[in-house]
Design a protein around this motif. Structure first.
Motif, PDB file in Angstrom:
ATOM      1  N   UNK A 212      -9.734  17.994 -24.909  1.00  0.00           N
ATOM      2  CA  UNK A 212     -11.013  17.582 -25.482  1.00  0.00           C
ATOM      3  C   UNK A 212     -10.912  16.254 -26.243  1.00  0.00           C
ATOM      4  N   UNK A 213     -11.660  15.275 -25.794  1.00  0.00           N
ATOM      5  CA  UNK A 213     -11.766  13.968 -26.456  1.00  0.00           C
ATOM      6  C   UNK A 213     -12.826  13.170 -25.712  1.00  0.00           C
ATOM      7  N   UNK A 214     -12.763  11.868 -25.782  1.00  0.00           N
ATOM      8  CA  UNK A 214     -13.747  11.023 -25.111  1.00  0.00           C
ATOM      9  C   UNK A 214     -13.512  11.004 -23.598  1.00  0.00           C
ATOM     10  N   UNK A 215     -14.389  10.307 -22.907  1.00  0.00           N
ATOM     11  CA  UNK A 215     -14.215  10.083 -21.472  1.00  0.00           C
ATOM     12  C   UNK A 215     -13.059   9.122 -21.203  1.00  0.00           C
ATOM     13  N   UNK A 216     -12.575   8.458 -22.224  1.00  0.00           N
ATOM     14  CA  UNK A 216     -11.487   7.478 -22.098  1.00  0.00           C
ATOM     15  C   UNK A 216     -10.291   7.926 -22.943  1.00  0.00           C
ATOM     16  N   UNK A 217      -9.593   8.983 -22.560  1.00  0.00           N
ATOM     17  CA  UNK A 217      -8.498   9.517 -23.388  1.00  0.00           C
ATOM     18  C   UNK A 217      -7.316   8.570 -23.508  1.00  0.00           C
ATOM     19  N   UNK A 218      -7.188   7.621 -22.586  1.00  0.00           N
ATOM     20  CA  UNK A 218      -6.097   6.649 -22.694  1.00  0.00           C
ATOM     21  C   UNK A 218      -6.274   5.753 -23.914  1.00  0.00           C
ATOM     22  N   UNK A 219      -7.489   5.716 -24.479  1.00  0.00           N
ATOM     23  CA  UNK A 219      -7.755   4.976 -25.710  1.00  0.00           C
ATOM     24  C   UNK A 219      -7.784   5.887 -26.937  1.00  0.00           C
TER      25      UNK A 219
END
Length: 233
Positions: A212-219
């Motif tokens: 669970x996090x943003x659509x951009x987990x690499x950030x």
């Protein structure tokens, strides 16, 4: 293991900068791609379509001396699935980061507004619609950096239909790393026939991991994403 990282919309190879070292530390040979038309703001994007992005991934697969793991984020996952269809015997696993194996005939996102034949990063309010988790965990500084580095995508990449023909793609194991939807929601999407998940019941080996996090987990969650990717690989 040879690992090929494929960015999503508006991003280049740089978007994997906090992931690549963690994978290399485990001994993997990592290549992060910048797909055609995403090289710079001034790049020529005219005439570039989804097939060109698929072909760029296929070329990277063909350069490898061994079967590869493909990792596709967001819209890059559709191109990854197209490459799996082209080279199922050369892909050991496909990993979809908040994405899915887009089926034949579907477009990645035909509704994104274009300007002069390309699609710039929309205003953040587009990603803040009620119930959306797309921007969870982002700081304002991260959002500003993302926008400053974002590159418009070729219109054809978003609107061209996926072209698949090889049912051997269903034999390739996949891992779906879900950051903005739950496993229960995925089950609901499968039952409803939502395009990004309609192929899942046909794929023989599917692993779903919630992060669970943003659509951009690499950030927003790079350390956790790297750990999940290491386990998947």
């Amino acid at each position: 293991m040879k690992v090929i990282l494929v960015p999503g919309f508006w991003l280049g190879a740089w978007s994997w900068d906090r992931i690549t070292p963690a994978l290399e530390a485990r001994g993997h040979d990592v290549t992060a791609l910048t797909l055609p038309g995403l090289e710079s703001v001034d790049a020529d994007r005219s005439g570039i379509g989804l097939a060109d992005h698929v072909e760029a991934i296929v070329a990277a697969i063909d350069e490898a001396d061994e079967p590869v793991v493909l990792v596709g984020h967001s819209g890059g996952g559709a191109a990854v699935h197209g490459a799996v269809d082209r080279r199922p015997d050369r892909v050991a696993r496909a990993v979809y980061v908040d994405s899915g194996p887009l089926p034949d005939g579907a477009a990645i996102n035909a509704g994104l507004p274009d300007e002069d034949g390309e699609i710039p990063l929309p205003p953040w309010d587009v990603f803040r619609e009620e119930g959306s988790r797309d921007l969870d965990d982002f700081t304002e500084a991260q959002l500003a950096d993302f926008r400053a580095r974002a590159i418009p995508i070729p219109i054809g990449v978003a609107r061209d239909p996926q072209v698949l023909s090889n049912e051997a793609r269903f034999d390739v194991p996949i891992t779906l790393i879900s950051t903005t939807f739950t496993r229960d929601e995925i089950d609901q999407y499968v039952a409803a026939g939502v395009a990004y998940f309609s192929e899942l019941p046909k794929i023989k080996d599917v692993t779903i991991i919630e992060l669970p996090t943003s659509h951009w987990p690499q950030f927003t969650r790079p350390e956790q994403l790297a750990e999940v990717l290491r386990d998947a690989i």
